[in-house]
Design a protein around this motif. Structure first.
Motif, short mmCIF file in Angstrom:
data_model
loop_
_atom_site.label_atom_id
_atom_site.label_comp_id
_atom_site.label_asym_id
_atom_site.label_seq_id
_atom_site.Cartn_x
_atom_site.Cartn_y
_atom_site.Cartn_z
N LEU A 1 8.80 13.77 44.10
CA LEU A 1 9.05 12.78 43.06
C LEU A 1 10.05 13.31 42.03
O LEU A 1 10.98 12.61 41.62
N ALA A 2 9.85 14.56 41.61
CA ALA A 2 10.75 15.16 40.62
C ALA A 2 12.18 15.25 41.18
O ALA A 2 13.16 14.98 40.47
N VAL B 1 2.62 7.86 50.80
CA VAL B 1 2.07 8.11 49.47
C VAL B 1 3.21 8.12 48.45
O VAL B 1 3.11 7.52 47.37
N LEU B 2 4.32 8.79 48.79
CA LEU B 2 5.47 8.87 47.88
C LEU B 2 6.01 7.48 47.57
O LEU B 2 6.31 7.18 46.40
N GLN B 3 6.14 6.63 48.57
CA GLN B 3 6.67 5.29 48.34
C GLN B 3 5.75 4.48 47.43
O GLN B 3 6.21 3.70 46.59
N THR B 4 4.44 4.66 47.58
CA THR B 4 3.48 3.97 46.72
C THR B 4 3.65 4.40 45.27
O THR B 4 3.65 3.58 44.35
N VAL B 5 3.81 5.71 45.06
CA VAL B 5 3.98 6.23 43.70
C VAL B 5 5.31 5.79 43.12
O VAL B 5 5.39 5.41 41.94
N LEU B 6 6.37 5.81 43.91
CA LEU B 6 7.69 5.37 43.43
C LEU B 6 7.66 3.91 43.00
O LEU B 6 8.27 3.54 41.99
N GLN B 7 6.93 3.08 43.75
CA GLN B 7 6.81 1.67 43.37
C GLN B 7 6.11 1.54 42.04
O GLN B 7 6.50 0.73 41.18
N LEU B 8 5.08 2.35 41.83
CA LEU B 8 4.35 2.35 40.57
C LEU B 8 5.26 2.77 39.40
O LEU B 8 5.25 2.17 38.33
N VAL B 9 6.09 3.80 39.66
CA VAL B 9 7.02 4.28 38.64
C VAL B 9 8.02 3.18 38.28
O VAL B 9 8.32 2.94 37.10
N ARG B 10 8.52 2.49 39.29
CA ARG B 10 9.48 1.40 39.03
C ARG B 10 8.84 0.28 38.19
O ARG B 10 9.47 -0.26 37.29
N VAL C 1 -3.58 16.83 28.76
CA VAL C 1 -2.27 17.39 28.39
C VAL C 1 -1.28 16.30 27.98
O VAL C 1 -0.60 16.42 26.96
N PHE C 2 -1.21 15.22 28.77
CA PHE C 2 -0.30 14.13 28.45
C PHE C 2 -1.05 12.79 28.48
O PHE C 2 -0.79 11.94 29.35
N PRO C 3 -1.97 12.58 27.54
CA PRO C 3 -2.75 11.34 27.56
C PRO C 3 -1.92 10.08 27.34
O PRO C 3 -2.37 8.98 27.65
N ASP C 4 -0.68 10.24 26.80
CA ASP C 4 0.18 9.08 26.54
C ASP C 4 1.13 8.79 27.71
O ASP C 4 2.00 7.92 27.59
N ALA C 5 0.99 9.50 28.82
CA ALA C 5 1.90 9.30 29.96
C ALA C 5 1.86 7.85 30.43
O ALA C 5 0.78 7.29 30.62
N PRO C 6 3.03 7.23 30.65
CA PRO C 6 3.05 5.83 31.09
C PRO C 6 2.66 5.64 32.55
O PRO C 6 2.29 4.53 32.96
#
Length: 226
Positions: free
Chosen positions: A25-26, A212-221, A137-142
């Protein structure tokens, strides 16, 4: 909306595939990467090399607070350096993994490493891989993902990884180690392993990494448009 660079947190138990997903992802997004587990592994390695008592929280907290560490990107992989020495292989050894799980349960150690983890947040964004990235650590992460898989699947993955390296291991012993680590992580007093209330939970059992990566990328978009 926060003016800080966005963070994508990938939490989950050992062997769930979160480290692989975080790296992919990074790379895809050109974001910085935080492998928070490496910080605990580095603390554990430093403690083992010093011959420290792994039940002595005060000593381990002091070690964590004063670690001479840095990370470098080499050939697409993140190299971990301890006092200028590349210990990327050393921190993946099973004895260090088990020690890191014990060290990570100590509130003092977790407090000592908290700001170090937050300092990884930089433009254009950060992918943070760990067990309490979205909760503590990052509770405000979107974007928050909690990635899991059955203990049996995670033990098989670990066995395959070790055999690739020429290490002969017992699948039964690996399964016992994973279950013990899960219990320790989920029941520790500080920042126990659990999905954030606003995390999307994904089970990777029997699912290939690209899916799994495609699912996460869709979520990020959907969440941040990256």
């Amino acid at each position: 909306m926060s003016d800080l660079p966005p963070v994508i947190t990938i939490d989950g138990p050992s062997g769930s595939g979160k480290g692989t997903i975080a790296r992919l992802l990074a790379k895809r997004l050109n974001y910085a990467l935080l492998d928070s587990g490496a910080l605990y592994r580095l603390t554990a390695l430093a403690a083992l090399e010093r011959g420290a008592d792994l039940t002595d929280e005060a000593t381990l907290t002091e070690i964590a607070a004063n670690l001479d560490i840095r990370f470098e990107l080499r050939d697409g992989e993140v190299a971990a350096l301890l006092a200028g020495r590349d210990v990327s292989h050393d921190i993946r050894m099973e004895r260090v993994s088990m020690a890191a799980s014990k060290v990570a349960a100590m509130p003092g150690v977790r407090a000592a490493l908290l700001q170090r983890q937050r300092d990884f947040r930089q433009a254009p964004g950060l992918v943070a891989d760990g067990r309490d990235m979205g909760t503590t650590v990052f509770p405000d992460a979107p974007v928050k993902v909690f990635l899991t898989a059955s203990a049996e699947e995670r033990a098989r993955r670990r066995e395959a990884q070790l055999r690739e390296k020429g290490v002969s291991v017992s699948l039964r012993d690996l399964l016992e180690d994973i279950r013990a680590r899960d219990a320790r992580d989920m029941n520790r007093e500080t920042s126990p392993l659990a999905p954030a209330k606003d995390a999307v939970e994904l089970d990777s059992t029997g699912v290939d990494i690209d899916s799994v990566l495609q699912t996460v990328l869709q979520l990020v978009r959907e969440r941040i448009g990256a």
